[in-house]
Design an enzyme around this catalytic site. Sequence first.
Site, PDB file in Angstrom:
ATOM      1  N   GLU A 292      56.230 -41.500  55.815  1.00 18.36           N
ATOM      2  CA  GLU A 292      57.380 -42.110  56.477  1.00 18.36           C
ATOM      3  C   GLU A 292      58.614 -42.117  55.587  1.00 18.36           C
ATOM      4  OE1 GLU A 292      57.622 -42.810  59.488  1.00 18.36           O
ATOM      5  OE2 GLU A 292      55.604 -43.127  60.272  1.00 18.36           O
ATOM      6  N   ARG A 296      62.080 -39.875  56.427  1.00 11.08           N
ATOM      7  CA  ARG A 296      63.257 -40.685  56.743  1.00 11.08           C
ATOM      8  C   ARG A 296      64.239 -40.737  55.570  1.00 11.08           C
ATOM      9  NH1 ARG A 296      61.294 -45.380  60.904  1.00 11.08           N
ATOM     10  NH2 ARG A 296      59.214 -44.575  61.332  1.00 11.08           N
ATOM     11  N   ASP A 425      49.846 -34.736  65.025  1.00  8.38           N
ATOM     12  CA  ASP A 425      50.895 -34.022  65.756  1.00  8.38           C
ATOM     13  C   ASP A 425      51.763 -33.126  64.883  1.00  8.38           C
ATOM     14  OD1 ASP A 425      51.784 -36.336  64.523  1.00  8.38           O
ATOM     15  OD2 ASP A 425      53.172 -36.906  66.112  1.00  8.38           O
ATOM     16  N   GLU A 561      60.775 -37.935  71.382  1.00  7.63           N
ATOM     17  CA  GLU A 561      60.113 -36.641  71.592  1.00  7.63           C
ATOM     18  C   GLU A 561      60.530 -35.937  72.887  1.00  7.63           C
ATOM     19  OE1 GLU A 561      58.279 -38.500  68.313  1.00  7.63           O
ATOM     20  OE2 GLU A 561      58.561 -39.307  70.339  1.00  7.63           O
ATOM     21  N   THR A 650      60.734 -33.491  61.060  1.00  5.14           N
ATOM     22  CA  THR A 650      60.142 -34.256  62.154  1.00  5.14           C
ATOM     23  C   THR A 650      60.854 -35.578  62.393  1.00  5.14           C
ATOM     24  OG1 THR A 650      57.986 -34.900  63.097  1.00  5.14           O
ATOM     25  CG2 THR A 650      58.430 -35.526  60.789  1.00  5.14           C
TER      26      THR A 650
END
Length: 661
Positions: A292, A296, A425, A561, A650
């Site tokens: 994460e 980010r 994913d 998404e 992502t």
Amino acid sequence: MYPPPPPAPHRDFISVTLSLGESYDNSKSRRRRSCWRKWKQLSRLQRNVILFLLALLVLSAFLSYSHMAGQWKGASPTEGQRLRVEMTGQKPANPPVLPAPQKADISPEDVATMLPQKPRKHIRRGPPHLQIRAPNADSKDGMQGEAKEQVAAPGDARQEEPPHHTVISWRGAVIEPEQGTEHPSRRAAGPTMPSVPAVRMQKDPGPLNARQKGVIEAFLHAWKGYRRFSWGHDELKPLSRSFNEWFGLGLTLIDALDTMWILGLKKEFEEARKWVSTELNFEKDVDVNLFESTIRVLGGLLSAYHLSGDSLFLRKAEDFGNRLMPAFATPSKIPYSDVNIGTGVAHPPRWTSDSTVAEVTSIQLEFRELSRLTGIKKFREAVENVTRHIHSLSGKKDGLVPMFINTHSGLFTHLGVFTLGARADSYYEYLLKQWIQGGKTETQLLQDYLAAVEGVKAHLLRRSEPGKLVFVGELAHGRFSAKMDHLVCFLPGTLALGVHHGLPAEHMELALALMETCYQMNHQMETGLSPEIAHFNTFFQADLKDVIVKPADRHNLLRPETVESLFYLYRLTGDHKYQDWGWEILQSFNKYTRVRSGGYSSISNVQNTHKPDPRDKMESFFLGETLKYLYLLFSDDPDLLSLDRYVFNTEAHPLPIWGAA
């Protein structure tokens, strides 16, 4: 002779003389003698207690004075601090990629606000007594009536003061680093190459259309809430007008840097840049999640550097990347999920020694780019070792991978369970995007991606009833489940991106079909917003819809998404229906998740228009991804972050394709 007379009897009496004349000189000598007599009459225990209390009082006064003096001293900047601010205020060393942001001329549209909510208790989470004020905060109470609050257009905002410098003290157990662990703050060995010139845009973006202005208005409304109630903190809690702290690194602010640049919000970007320069400090005893924080924070800083050309962001990115490296110090070189950026101690989750496959395989774009920019090889080597290791493992099923991997043995665990949802994913997404990032030269990545697409088609695809929607389910030990996370809606866009870069045209057919399904996951809900998880009806029943939602799955977290894939599909097909679908979703966000005082809130029930039940949290990716993709979706300029020169991580942070013209 008479005896002598007896002595006069002794009489005890007190003589009191009251004098109100001028002869009384207000002397305290009598009172001193009286007090001393009373003191001598006290017992030894009583005298000791009084002396102890007096000593305690003096000590408390001394400590209080020392604390106040330290605050006064910290309030005035030192010469070194002034020099640092002056240095960071220099012009960027590299030219910007996009044109410098211009103040947008916006007339905010009338948007329906959220239904009235019951007042909730104001609770602050995070370190005690932590207060970071937004620059030039209004002197009036931030809890004023809703009717007076308006969204300020970028051109109308006042000039802001620099943010106040606040020292943050973090709680948590201090864990000693293992022997031989390098302190994360030390600079990596090896020379640092000059920063790579930023990739330039070919032409200026055209004028803004009404829908792009609608996105900018939504962003400014969300930013207003963050700036007023959670400035410098990780996430806004819009209903309680407070904040949520996860890592204590200003996640929302960093996630939104490149969004502000792309949207042309110059004033907001400069204000956020000043916070990064003066307040963002990684020397903290705090655990962060490797995945994460990479997508980010590291991704956000690298993207901001490339778009603005400001070397401040690259320096911060290199510092942060060094602090994440201890996560890779495992027996298998598969990184731990968590690392303390202050102590350099890494560890797996508290409940297992496994990491998720998505976590360890979705950090490659960022670390590879950091190596390219700095010339320090260790970042790229660490993540590419992971990629090669995953490539060689057994336990896959026609390119599909299990969800977990053990950091000690380096082997897949929980075998036989395959999904494109949570925990797996972005593994598939990063196979394709690394291949694109590297100039389409790494054939191993392409082979793994193509094999995975075939595995999806062979094992996970089904059609629903009665609408015949194509969806991606899950496989658990040979048993198929008609369950599809909203996270899987990244796949239509990824498939279309692959076709754009030369992969089989049949992938576009699947992308178009899955895009319809993801739209219906939103459209068939009463609020027009997708649930977190959907189940599909696979048996014909006239009274049932295709999409079935269980009570535990009907929340919406403002995820990006669906609009992410809409962006790719419109950019690559030119079909305006994808813009229309995105506009519907933005209107649903405005109607059911918008909080009047500023910000947007995730909701608990997408099937109830009267009581969507806000959850009082605005995730950082709403500004970093959802609104960014909507803005790009509504743009008709294919050169605005061209897919031939940029690849999005992502978390929607654009990074340059190596060698692109």
